[in-house]
Design a protein around this motif. Structure first.
Motif, PDB file in Angstrom:
ATOM      1  N   ALA A 139       0.826  -1.201   0.000  1.00 33.59           N
ATOM      2  CA  ALA A 139       0.000   0.000   0.000  1.00 33.59           C
ATOM      3  C   ALA A 139       0.866   1.259   0.000  1.00 33.59           C
ATOM      4  N   SER A 140       1.914   1.262   0.804  1.00 32.40           N
ATOM      5  CA  SER A 140       2.791   2.418   0.897  1.00 32.40           C
ATOM      6  C   SER A 140       3.456   2.734  -0.437  1.00 32.40           C
ATOM      7  N   SER A 141       3.612   1.700  -1.281  1.00 31.68           N
ATOM      8  CA  SER A 141       4.331   1.840  -2.553  1.00 31.68           C
ATOM      9  C   SER A 141       3.417   1.850  -3.770  1.00 31.68           C
ATOM     10  N   THR A 149      -5.838   0.729  -6.441  1.00 33.49           N
ATOM     11  CA  THR A 149      -6.046   1.129  -5.060  1.00 33.49           C
ATOM     12  C   THR A 149      -6.200  -0.118  -4.208  1.00 33.49           C
ATOM     13  N   LEU A 150      -5.427  -0.196  -3.140  1.00 33.00           N
ATOM     14  CA  LEU A 150      -5.490  -1.363  -2.264  1.00 33.00           C
ATOM     15  C   LEU A 150      -6.569  -1.127  -1.208  1.00 33.00           C
ATOM     16  N   VAL A 151      -7.504  -2.057  -1.104  1.00 31.68           N
ATOM     17  CA  VAL A 151      -8.597  -1.930  -0.144  1.00 31.68           C
ATOM     18  C   VAL A 151      -8.401  -2.955   0.966  1.00 31.68           C
ATOM     19  N   VAL A 152      -8.253  -2.463   2.198  1.00 33.33           N
ATOM     20  CA  VAL A 152      -8.041  -3.332   3.356  1.00 33.33           C
ATOM     21  C   VAL A 152      -9.016  -2.923   4.455  1.00 33.33           C
ATOM     22  N   LYS A 153      -9.876  -3.839   4.838  1.00 38.96           N
ATOM     23  CA  LYS A 153     -10.869  -3.589   5.887  1.00 38.96           C
ATOM     24  C   LYS A 153     -11.673  -2.322   5.609  1.00 38.96           C
ATOM     25  N   GLY A 154     -12.030  -2.134   4.361  1.00 38.96           N
ATOM     26  CA  GLY A 154     -12.841  -0.992   3.969  1.00 38.96           C
ATOM     27  C   GLY A 154     -12.072   0.283   3.703  1.00 38.96           C
ATOM     28  N   HIS A 155     -10.781   0.285   3.987  1.00 40.36           N
ATOM     29  CA  HIS A 155      -9.954   1.471   3.765  1.00 40.36           C
ATOM     30  C   HIS A 155      -9.278   1.395   2.402  1.00 40.36           C
ATOM     31  N   LYS A 156      -9.413   2.438   1.618  1.00 35.91           N
ATOM     32  CA  LYS A 156      -8.762   2.526   0.311  1.00 35.91           C
ATOM     33  C   LYS A 156      -7.416   3.203   0.494  1.00 35.91           C
ATOM     34  N   LEU A 157      -6.350   2.520   0.085  1.00 36.40           N
ATOM     35  CA  LEU A 157      -5.011   2.997   0.381  1.00 36.40           C
ATOM     36  C   LEU A 157      -4.155   3.130  -0.881  1.00 36.40           C
ATOM     37  N   LEU A 158      -3.328   4.182  -0.899  1.00 39.41           N
ATOM     38  CA  LEU A 158      -2.357   4.387  -1.966  1.00 39.41           C
ATOM     39  C   LEU A 158      -1.056   4.920  -1.362  1.00 39.41           C
ATOM     40  N   ASP A 159      -0.128   5.240  -2.225  1.00 44.77           N
ATOM     41  CA  ASP A 159       1.230   5.652  -1.875  1.00 44.77           C
ATOM     42  C   ASP A 159       1.263   6.675  -0.734  1.00 44.77           C
TER      43      ASP A 159
END
Length: 303
Positions: A139-141, A149-159
């Motif tokens: 997600a950090s990268s 977009t990486l979705v983990v436990k409902g959270h959309k995460l990007l760089d």
């Protein structure tokens, strides 16, 4: 171990500079109580924390000609310009095995910085076990536009670099009065407004806070550089950065091996690339004590 924070800026392929610095730290036996990695910086931090000298450099450059590692083919196949299966499964599990036990044994704390797409804010994820939390590094990268977009436990995460490119203030908030920052840009660099904002608006039309974070990123970045000057004057920060411009893009398959091999040789090379200050002298003193076998003595109040 130093009771201090170490902050690793991202920068894609410019991160080979960071890899060389971290190898020099490993050679000198230097450890930090808190490590903060952003984007590519979080990837390089992993091999440093597992004490695998040379691995960050290898992972960054040895597979560039493999179409499953990065490129148009990978992007068309997976929606990610960097192939997640190869980066986060094949390489750490098979091709260049990651030492999970050594990582677990590291006595300090490690945080991977990510950007929450819904809020546009930074999140600082505590990484404890990469066998279960490799998604944090991914997600950090995950660069916008060229990564899903990486979705983990409902959270959309990007760089993580979108919201907080150089998390010095987070480190200070965590109680780190002294910090070492490894940058991938030379002194004098100032970030400019993002020229891809029209495309960003087309790609992420529903995420206003995220778009605002993208539009204002250069302002926050440059304000952080100004803050560094204040911290340097007070002797609270050591900045390690390239002496000259590292002319490599975030996604780039050409790299200067002589430069990186030179960086990885020894700590004295890094010494010539940094400024001087009380904290820096403490680091050098610590290196000398390590060389002389006096690893348990405190130096200037830092252990």
């Amino acid at each position: 171990m130093y009771n201090a924070g170490m902050i690793l800026e991202g920068g894609g392929m410019r991160g080979v500079y960071t890899a060389g610095v971290l190898d020099a730290f490993l050679d000198a036996g230097i450890e930090f109580s808190s490590v903060y990695g952003v984007s590519a910086g979080s990837c390089h931090a992993c091999s440093y924390l597992s004490k695998q000298r040379g691995r960050a450099f290898r992972v960054n450059v040895d597979y560039l000609d493999d179409p499953n590692y990065c490129g148009a083919k990978t992007f068309l196949k997976t929606g990610n310009v960097f192939g997640p299966e190869m980066l986060y499964e094949q390489i750490p599990d098979v091709l260049d095995p990651f030492d999970h036990q050594a990582f677990l044994n590291y006595p300090g704390k490690f945080y991977a910085v990510v950007t929450d797409v819904d809020t546009g804010a930074a999140r600082y994820l505590r990484v404890r076990d990469l066998r279960k939390q490799m998604w944090m590094i991914r997600a950090s990268s995950s660069l916008p536009l060229v990564s899903k977009t990486l979705v983990v436990k409902g959270h959309k995460l990007l760089d993580g670099g979108i919201a907080d490119s150089i998390p010095i203030r987070k480190s200070i908030e965590d109680g780190n009065e002294k910090n070492v920052v490894i940058l991938t840009r030379d002194k004098g660099y100032r970030k400019e407004p993002n020229k891809l904002m029209p495309i960003m608006h087309l790609r992420y039309p529903k995420y206003k806070a995220f778009l605002h974070a993208m539009e204002t990123r250069h302002i926050r970045y440059n304000e952080t550089l100004d803050f560094f000057e204040e911290q340097e004057k007070e002797g609270k920060i050591l900045i390690i950065r390239p002496q000259v411009k590292v002319d490599v893009g975030r996604i780039e398959k050409e790299y200067d091996i002589p430069l990186e091999e030179d960086l990885r040789k020894n700590f004295s090379r890094i010494r010539r690339q940094t400024g001087y200050g009380s904290f820096y002298k403490l680091l050098l003193t610590r290196v000398e004590r390590i060389k002389n076998g006096h690893t348990n003595k405190k130096v200037g109040g830092m252990s």
